[in-house]
Scaffold this motif. Sequence first.
Motif, PDB file in Angstrom:
ATOM      1  N   ALA A   1       0.830  -1.203   0.000  1.00 32.37           N
ATOM      2  CA  ALA A   1       0.000   0.000   0.000  1.00 32.37           C
ATOM      3  C   ALA A   1       0.866   1.254   0.000  1.00 32.37           C
ATOM      4  CB  ALA A   1      -0.923  -0.012   1.213  1.00 32.37           C
ATOM      5  N   LEU A   2       1.969   1.222   0.733  1.00 34.89           N
ATOM      6  CA  LEU A   2       2.888   2.354   0.740  1.00 34.89           C
ATOM      7  C   LEU A   2       3.573   2.510  -0.612  1.00 34.89           C
ATOM      8  CD1 LEU A   2       4.509   1.961   4.274  1.00 34.89           C
ATOM      9  CD2 LEU A   2       2.933   3.745   3.539  1.00 34.89           C
ATOM     10  N   ASP A   3       3.961   1.384  -1.210  1.00 33.27           N
ATOM     11  CA  ASP A   3       4.618   1.429  -2.525  1.00 33.27           C
ATOM     12  C   ASP A   3       3.691   1.973  -3.601  1.00 33.27           C
ATOM     13  OD1 ASP A   3       6.940   0.417  -1.497  1.00 33.27           O
ATOM     14  OD2 ASP A   3       6.501  -1.663  -2.041  1.00 33.27           O
ATOM     15  N   ASP A   4       2.397   1.733  -3.455  1.00 28.93           N
ATOM     16  CA  ASP A   4       1.424   2.140  -4.481  1.00 28.93           C
ATOM     17  C   ASP A   4       0.905   3.555  -4.290  1.00 28.93           C
ATOM     18  OD1 ASP A   4       1.698  -0.322  -5.624  1.00 28.93           O
ATOM     19  OD2 ASP A   4      -0.108  -1.179  -4.716  1.00 28.93           O
ATOM     20  N   LEU A   5       1.376   4.243  -3.250  1.00 33.96           N
ATOM     21  CA  LEU A   5       0.911   5.618  -3.010  1.00 33.96           C
ATOM     22  C   LEU A   5       1.246   6.512  -4.201  1.00 33.96           C
ATOM     23  CD1 LEU A   5       1.796   6.433   0.712  1.00 33.96           C
ATOM     24  CD2 LEU A   5      -0.478   6.350  -0.307  1.00 33.96           C
ATOM     25  N   GLN A   6       0.285   7.308  -4.620  1.00 35.62           N
ATOM     26  CA  GLN A   6       0.508   8.289  -5.664  1.00 35.62           C
ATOM     27  C   GLN A   6       0.893   9.623  -5.023  1.00 35.62           C
ATOM     28  OE1 GLN A   6       0.350   7.326  -8.990  1.00 35.62           O
ATOM     29  NE2 GLN A   6       0.178   5.334  -7.960  1.00 35.62           N
ATOM     30  N   GLU A   7       1.442  10.522  -5.826  1.00 29.81           N
ATOM     31  CA  GLU A   7       1.952  11.776  -5.280  1.00 29.81           C
ATOM     32  C   GLU A   7       0.866  12.566  -4.549  1.00 29.81           C
ATOM     33  OE1 GLU A   7       4.298  15.808  -6.711  1.00 29.81           O
ATOM     34  OE2 GLU A   7       3.766  14.269  -8.161  1.00 29.81           O
ATOM     35  N   GLY A   8      -0.325  12.582  -5.091  1.00 28.33           N
ATOM     36  CA  GLY A   8      -1.399  13.339  -4.479  1.00 28.33           C
ATOM     37  C   GLY A   8      -1.906  12.756  -3.173  1.00 28.33           C
ATOM     38  N   GLN A   9      -1.526  11.509  -2.880  1.00 25.49           N
ATOM     39  CA  GLN A   9      -1.982  10.864  -1.649  1.00 25.49           C
ATOM     40  C   GLN A   9      -1.002  11.042  -0.496  1.00 25.49           C
ATOM     41  OE1 GLN A   9      -2.325   6.975  -3.733  1.00 25.49           O
ATOM     42  NE2 GLN A   9      -4.411   6.947  -2.932  1.00 25.49           N
ATOM     43  N   PHE A  10       0.164  11.583  -0.765  1.00 28.05           N
ATOM     44  CA  PHE A  10       1.190  11.717   0.268  1.00 28.05           C
ATOM     45  C   PHE A  10       1.057  13.071   0.963  1.00 28.05           C
ATOM     46  CE2 PHE A  10       5.376  12.486   2.035  1.00 28.05           C
ATOM     47  CZ  PHE A  10       5.697  11.250   2.569  1.00 28.05           C
TER      48      PHE A  10
END
Length: 235
Positions: free
Chosen positions: A110-119
């Motif tokens: 789930a952390l690896d799949d984070l997109q820029e807008g979700q961080f």
Amino acid sequence: MQRYVKCHIMLLFDTNLFGDKSGTSVHWKFLPLLRDFGSIKQYSRGSACLAHLYRTLCRASRFDCKKIDGPLTLMLKSNCVNEISHIRWRNWEHGDRRYGYLTLDHFRKALDDLQEGQFVWVAYVVDRVDPDIIPAEIYMHSIVWSATVPLVSFECIEWHATDRFRRQFDFVQGVPHQEQNLDKTHREVLTGPKNLNWPTATTHLFWVMQWTNRYRHVLTEHSMPPQHPLDIYMY
């Protein structure tokens, strides 16, 4: 009462802030800091604690290191995986059993799949932190959090490289400058004369002066939305 307060501070030094690998002792070097009770509040224990953590992580990265010490609770509070694990446990307690069956691999993916807008780049802004964790009066001096300065703790000098993670302070991240070379200062150990006054020592005076002038080294450029990295930085 002052004696009890001093004992409590020494206990915090040993168990939370500056503990060593023994886990049962605290270094004598902290004792002079408690001699004058009225000056206790003048010391920046937070920056010294962070310097100690950086030095600990540096040593732990060596191939022959088998143990790690230092204020590791700071790592736990900032570790995303730990935070997700806490959410998992909390939801298990609240009856949301689906989190209880997810494994660590699931959260890593789930952390690896984070997109820029979700961080969340600015995780410590006032409206995102519980006031019981960081009191409101602490934010009065929050500008100094971004100071690019050396962190000093007795023999230990570590660099607070805020210019390398500007987005955390709501700035656009450009190409960082060459990293600061601490040279032989970074290899300094607590040996030799036991009465050495580190803040005035020849090897430390240069770094101490930079720390003293820390308000001159804060990030001061105009704030911009952090969602758009510069092309040259991405390259």
